[in-house]
Design a protein around this motif. Structure first.
Motif, mmCIF file in Angstrom:
data_model
loop_
_atom_site.group_PDB
_atom_site.id
_atom_site.type_symbol
_atom_site.label_atom_id
_atom_site.label_comp_id
_atom_site.label_asym_id
_atom_site.label_seq_id
_atom_site.Cartn_x
_atom_site.Cartn_y
_atom_site.Cartn_z
ATOM 1 N N THR A 198 123.420 24.117 68.110
ATOM 2 C CA THR A 198 122.408 24.768 67.284
ATOM 3 C C THR A 198 121.103 24.985 68.007
ATOM 4 O OG1 THR A 198 121.705 22.618 66.454
ATOM 5 C CG2 THR A 198 123.357 23.803 65.159
ATOM 6 N N ASN A 231 112.908 27.206 59.365
ATOM 7 C CA ASN A 231 113.844 26.225 59.900
ATOM 8 C C ASN A 231 113.587 26.064 61.400
ATOM 9 O OD1 ASN A 231 115.927 24.390 59.833
ATOM 10 N ND2 ASN A 231 117.490 25.931 60.189
ATOM 11 N N TYR A 244 113.481 12.467 60.527
ATOM 12 C CA TYR A 244 114.611 13.268 60.066
ATOM 13 C C TYR A 244 114.763 13.157 58.547
ATOM 14 C CZ TYR A 244 115.946 13.711 64.962
ATOM 15 O OH TYR A 244 115.944 13.991 66.304
ATOM 16 N N ALA A 292 110.385 23.576 55.061
ATOM 17 C CA ALA A 292 111.689 23.691 55.715
ATOM 18 C C ALA A 292 112.538 24.790 55.097
ATOM 19 C CB ALA A 292 112.416 22.348 55.647
ATOM 20 N N ARG A 319 121.365 15.235 60.371
ATOM 21 C CA ARG A 319 120.088 15.375 59.670
ATOM 22 C C ARG A 319 119.160 16.261 60.483
ATOM 23 N NH1 ARG A 319 119.340 8.942 59.348
ATOM 24 N NH2 ARG A 319 119.434 9.383 61.584
ATOM 25 N N HIS A 320 118.448 17.152 59.793
ATOM 26 C CA HIS A 320 117.522 18.059 60.469
ATOM 27 C C HIS A 320 116.140 17.413 60.535
ATOM 28 C CE1 HIS A 320 116.530 22.089 61.978
ATOM 29 N NE2 HIS A 320 115.352 21.917 61.403
ATOM 30 N N ALA A 354 124.224 19.293 67.723
ATOM 31 C CA ALA A 354 122.846 19.403 68.193
ATOM 32 C C ALA A 354 122.727 20.389 69.333
ATOM 33 C CB ALA A 354 122.340 18.029 68.626
ATOM 34 N N THR A 384 116.344 18.559 67.337
ATOM 35 C CA THR A 384 116.529 19.280 66.083
ATOM 36 C C THR A 384 117.431 18.543 65.103
ATOM 37 O OG1 THR A 384 116.259 21.334 67.311
ATOM 38 C CG2 THR A 384 117.152 21.503 65.093
ATOM 39 N N GLU A 385 118.545 18.023 65.584
ATOM 40 C CA GLU A 385 119.510 17.375 64.710
ATOM 41 C C GLU A 385 119.773 15.951 65.176
ATOM 42 O OE1 GLU A 385 120.760 18.762 61.992
ATOM 43 O OE2 GLU A 385 119.969 20.785 62.287
ATOM 44 N N SER A 387 113.176 24.492 65.205
ATOM 45 C CA SER A 387 113.907 23.604 66.099
ATOM 46 C C SER A 387 112.894 22.981 67.055
ATOM 47 C CB SER A 387 114.998 24.351 66.875
ATOM 48 O OG SER A 387 114.426 25.377 67.663
#
Length: 598
Positions: A43, A320, A263, A316, A295-296, A40, A290-291, A322
């Motif tokens: 990214t 993508n 998520y 998505a 899972r996003h 997390a 974000t994560e 955040s």
């Protein structure tokens, strides 16, 4: 046990209950989540502190990596061209109560092209302490944080072009067009060589039965487009956009507002995570959303017990995004404002081309009549997950299915009686009747154990000098009567049902501002304490009661808990079967048990 010991035991029990309440308040207020680590953090894109006020007054509100060299370079050559038009806001929809066409009014500001406020037509604001029960104010939310400029809901905070940041939150955008249901703003970004990019932002509000009628008028479409105006060259662009601001708190005892994040579960379901606003303080003031466990995130927003504002970014597979949450007052003990920030991925735009970044934003109630609609209850929204409210400390004991079943029964009783108070009474009676066999078995077992007192006293005298043998003989006696644990086990079996009943009443939107007994009593809101005597209305402020590590502020005197204590005492003394006290000690224990109703 003499009278002095009995009084001491009662005092100790009251102290334990008070300390537990204080500990629970402290835990919910100060227990921060574990800091983000691993994927997390790795990214998370470089944060943009595009509003100088945020960075200057709240260093902890920026992402931890803001001190790194990855922060985009600021330049005076690249800037936005402010509009010369008057600073007039635009209102979409309507704020008229009972409006048949629109469910809400969305007030837009040309400064940053954000949302100034949202007014919901069908609901009223939470009643403030000391406010007369007859006064009703319109439900207004999505207002910017007063002390933090650049936090307007859905406002474009900044644009990063080829690694260089352009602030857009403090720039007045041009009003391109506006109607009763849509409005478009635009702003140009230029440098010394001429135009670089044009950002356009369009808001669309559908009526209750127009366009996407299944939204019931509570969803706003937002589309931001970025066009490359630089001749013969490409642009690498990333946008930073504000999320929604929180709704008003509904709970007068604690802040019930929270950050909610959905998520992706294998592209079929949504896993809901909730972060109370009280957690965003100190070293945990900023959290990457974000994560979560690989899972996003699909959507994120802010919610109270009864209302929510949820942002669902574009597809998505194309964008993508955040997201992160920033506590704006990390060191404050009273203010817990939290802002959400969305970052688009870096997009490459060819000369003369444009890209669009769409969003769907829900501004509305956490109401089954709305969120159970297939449009909201299907992937990727799955907003119906917000309907079930469970405390984090007790959520594992019960189940969502049981809570939903109790809510369904409650609504069935309302269909019969047309009063939510009577419906609650009937629901509790049904639960009582359902649990009666378990309760009866427990009481019978306890009576059997009570009858063993004379025999236990004989064993104590017989084996006074042999404690090991005394324990063996007592275990034999208890085993013959079924064991002491069987007397307590049925009571534990009821716990999931009672917690589910509490959760069902907490999450039923219809109870909000609903009167009891056809509006014939002083109880005007079943979602709050009865407030027979409003101390704020009398003294102008709550009455402080200092405790060991905190201070309680009592804003009203509620008669229902006092009546509950009286009924419990009478029930224990005259109606609950108790074994005949064989010894003075047992008699004192029974008195202490009745006194626990206090």
């Amino acid at each position: 046990m003499d009278k002095r010991q009995w009084i001491s035991a009662i005092s100790l029990s009251v102290a334990v209950f008070a300390l537990w309440t204080v500990f629970e308040m402290w835990y919910l207020k100060n227990h921060p989540p574990a800091p983000d680590t691993g994927t997390a953090a790795a990214t998370q894109p470089a944060p943009i502190s595009s509003a100088p006020d945020l960075a200057a007054t709240n260093p902890a509100a920026t992402h931890p990596s803001t001190t790194q060299s990855a922060v985009p370079e600021m330049t005076a050559g690249l800037h936005a061209v402010a509009s010369t038009q008057p600073a007039a806001g635009i209102s979409l929809g309507s704020a008229d109560k009972g409006n048949a066409k629109f469910a809400m009014e969305v007030d837009l500001s040309p400064d940053g092209a954000g949302v100034g406020q949202v007014i919901l037509n069908d609901f009223y604001a939470p009643r403030a302490n000391g406010q007369p029960k007859s006064v009703k104010r319109p439900y207004v939310f999505q207002q910017a944080f007063i002390d933090h400029p650049g936090t307007d809901a859905l406002g474009t905070r900044s644009l990063i072009i080829d690694g260089k940041t352009v602030d857009l939150w403090n720039v007045r955008w041009n009003t391109v067009s506006s109607t009763a249901a849509s409005a478009t703003f635009s702003v140009d970004v230029v440098d010394e060589q001429g135009p670089v990019a044009r950002v356009a932002k369009t808001y669309r509000v559908a009526g209750r039965n127009e366009g996407k009628a299944q939204t019931k008028g509570f969803e706003v479409d937002v589309e931001q487009t970025i066009r490359n105006l630089r001749p013969g060259g490409t642009l690498n662009v990333r946008a930073v956009i504000n999320g929604p601001t929180p709704p008003p708190a509904e709970n007068e005892q604690t802040d019930d507002r929270m950050i909610v994040v959905g998520y992706d579960e294998a592209g079929k379901d949504i896993a809901l995570t909730q972060h109370p606003q009280l957690q965003f303080k100190g070293a945990s003031a900023t959290k990457d959303l974000t994560e979560d466990s690989g899972r996003h995130f699909v959507w994120a927003g802010q919610a109270s017990t009864y209302f929510g504002a949820i942002v669902l970014p574009g597809p998505a597979e194309k964008f993508n995004y955040s997201a992160r949450a920033e506590g704006l007052e990390p060191n404050s003990e009273t203010d817990h404002d939290v802002a959400i920030v969305f970052d688009t991925p870096e997009m490459t735009i060819a000369a003369g081309q444009e890209v669009a970044a769409p969003m769907s934003v829900y501004f509305g109630p956490k109401w089954r009549a709305v969120l159970d609609d297939p449009y909201y209850a299907s992937f990727p929204r799955k907003y119906d997950k917000l309907l079930l409210y469970t405390s984090k400390m007790c959520a594992w004991i019960t189940s969502d299915t049981l809570i939903a079943g109790l809510v369904l029964i409650l609504r069935g009783f309302y269909f019969i009686f047309r009063d939510w108070g009577l419906s609650i009474i009937c629901l509790v009676l049904c639960v009582r009747a359902l649990l009666h066999p378990i309760t009866k078995r427990s009481q019978v077992q306890m009576m059997k154990m009570g009858k063993l007192a004379p025999e236990v006293e004989k064993l104590k005298k017989k084996y006074a000098d042999k404690p090991d043998e005394l324990n063996r003989e007592m275990m034999k006696v208890y085993k013959q009567q079924g064991g002491a644990i069987l007397g307590c086990l049925p009571m534990f079996l009821q716990t999931p049902i009672w917690i589910a009943l509490w959760s069902a009443l907490q999450s039923t939107f219809e109870l909000r501002q609903a009167p009891f007994l056809y509006n014939l009593t002083w109880i005007k809101d079943l979602a709050k304490p009865d407030r027979l005597v409003d101390l704020v209305a009398i003294f102008g402020h709550p009455i402080p009661i200092p405790l060991i590590i905190t201070t309680w502020h009592i804003s009203a005197i509620n008669i229902l808990p006092i009546l509950m204590a009286a009924v419990t005492y009478i029930n224990q003394k005259y109606f609950m079967p108790m074994p005949i006290a064989a010894t003075p000690e047992q008699e004192q224990q029974q008195k202490m048990q009745r006194g626990m109703s206090l």
